[in-house]
Design a protein around this motif. Structure first.
Motif, mmCIF file in Angstrom:
data_model
loop_
_atom_site.group_PDB
_atom_site.id
_atom_site.type_symbol
_atom_site.label_atom_id
_atom_site.label_comp_id
_atom_site.label_asym_id
_atom_site.label_seq_id
_atom_site.Cartn_x
_atom_site.Cartn_y
_atom_site.Cartn_z
ATOM 1 N N UNK A 116 149.063 -58.542 27.225
ATOM 2 C CA UNK A 116 148.055 -59.201 28.061
ATOM 3 C C UNK A 116 147.117 -58.197 28.739
ATOM 4 N N UNK A 117 147.533 -56.937 28.860
ATOM 5 C CA UNK A 117 146.708 -55.893 29.461
ATOM 6 C C UNK A 117 145.935 -55.095 28.411
ATOM 7 N N UNK A 118 146.267 -55.284 27.143
ATOM 8 C CA UNK A 118 145.655 -54.505 26.068
ATOM 9 C C UNK A 118 144.246 -55.002 25.754
ATOM 10 N N UNK A 119 143.442 -54.072 25.263
ATOM 11 C CA UNK A 119 142.077 -54.383 24.836
ATOM 12 C C UNK A 119 142.090 -54.567 23.320
ATOM 13 N N UNK A 163 145.676 -53.678 16.207
ATOM 14 C CA UNK A 163 144.287 -53.544 16.625
ATOM 15 C C UNK A 163 144.154 -53.793 18.126
ATOM 16 N N UNK A 164 145.068 -53.118 18.873
ATOM 17 C CA UNK A 164 145.083 -53.213 20.328
ATOM 18 C C UNK A 164 145.078 -51.813 20.930
ATOM 19 N N UNK A 165 144.487 -51.698 22.114
ATOM 20 C CA UNK A 165 144.475 -50.453 22.870
ATOM 21 C C UNK A 165 145.140 -50.719 24.213
ATOM 22 N N UNK A 166 146.279 -50.060 24.443
ATOM 23 C CA UNK A 166 147.025 -50.223 25.683
ATOM 24 C C UNK A 166 146.565 -49.170 26.681
ATOM 25 N N UNK A 188 153.853 -47.314 15.251
ATOM 26 C CA UNK A 188 153.476 -46.130 16.026
ATOM 27 C C UNK A 188 152.182 -46.338 16.801
ATOM 28 N N UNK A 189 152.011 -45.502 17.804
ATOM 29 C CA UNK A 189 150.813 -45.527 18.630
ATOM 30 C C UNK A 189 150.116 -44.171 18.541
ATOM 31 N N UNK A 190 148.800 -44.194 18.650
ATOM 32 C CA UNK A 190 148.000 -42.968 18.665
ATOM 33 C C UNK A 190 147.367 -42.845 20.044
ATOM 34 N N UNK A 191 147.224 -41.610 20.525
ATOM 35 C CA UNK A 191 146.647 -41.361 21.845
ATOM 36 C C UNK A 191 145.148 -41.147 21.728
ATOM 37 N N UNK A 192 144.384 -41.866 22.550
ATOM 38 C CA UNK A 192 142.939 -41.685 22.649
ATOM 39 C C UNK A 192 142.645 -41.093 24.025
ATOM 40 N N UNK A 193 142.479 -39.763 24.112
ATOM 41 C CA UNK A 193 142.279 -39.134 25.419
ATOM 42 C C UNK A 193 140.950 -39.493 26.076
ATOM 43 N N UNK A 194 139.941 -39.816 25.287
ATOM 44 C CA UNK A 194 138.636 -40.161 25.864
ATOM 45 C C UNK A 194 138.685 -41.453 26.664
ATOM 46 N N UNK A 195 139.475 -42.407 26.216
ATOM 47 C CA UNK A 195 139.569 -43.698 26.897
ATOM 48 C C UNK A 195 140.879 -43.880 27.657
ATOM 49 N N UNK A 196 141.761 -42.895 27.573
ATOM 50 C CA UNK A 196 143.092 -42.981 28.200
ATOM 51 C C UNK A 196 143.816 -44.242 27.739
ATOM 52 N N UNK A 197 143.918 -44.378 26.414
ATOM 53 C CA UNK A 197 144.557 -45.556 25.826
ATOM 54 C C UNK A 197 145.501 -45.138 24.709
#
Length: 79
Positions: free
Chosen positions: A59-62, A44-47, A28-37
């Protein structure tokens, strides 16, 4: 944080969020509205989300550091 293209914060439809999964872990993924990720805690990646479109390419993930305040991922198995 702004989306970068039009100066507005991105948003993700909650129904879309239920359908999306991390391309590496299928978790699953969680939404981070502050960073739009979209956050994959296990990988341990942020898309990023650009113009409301999730960019689900590793390759685009942080990469997320282990000291970012996220709880450690829970691994399956007997309790």
């Amino acid at each position: 944080m702004v989306d970068g293209r039009d100066g507005k914060k991105a948003n993700v439809d909650p129904k879309l969020l239920e359908l999306l999964a991390c391309p590496l872990t299928r978790g699953p993924l969680a939404w981070d509205p502050e960073r739009s990720e979209l956050i994959s805690r296990v990988a341990r990646l942020a898309y990023p989300v650009r113009d409301g479109i999730p960019i689900m390419l590793p390759s685009e993930a942080r990469s997320l550091p282990f000291d970012d305040g996220l709880p450690p991922p829970r691994l399956g198995g007997p309790s």
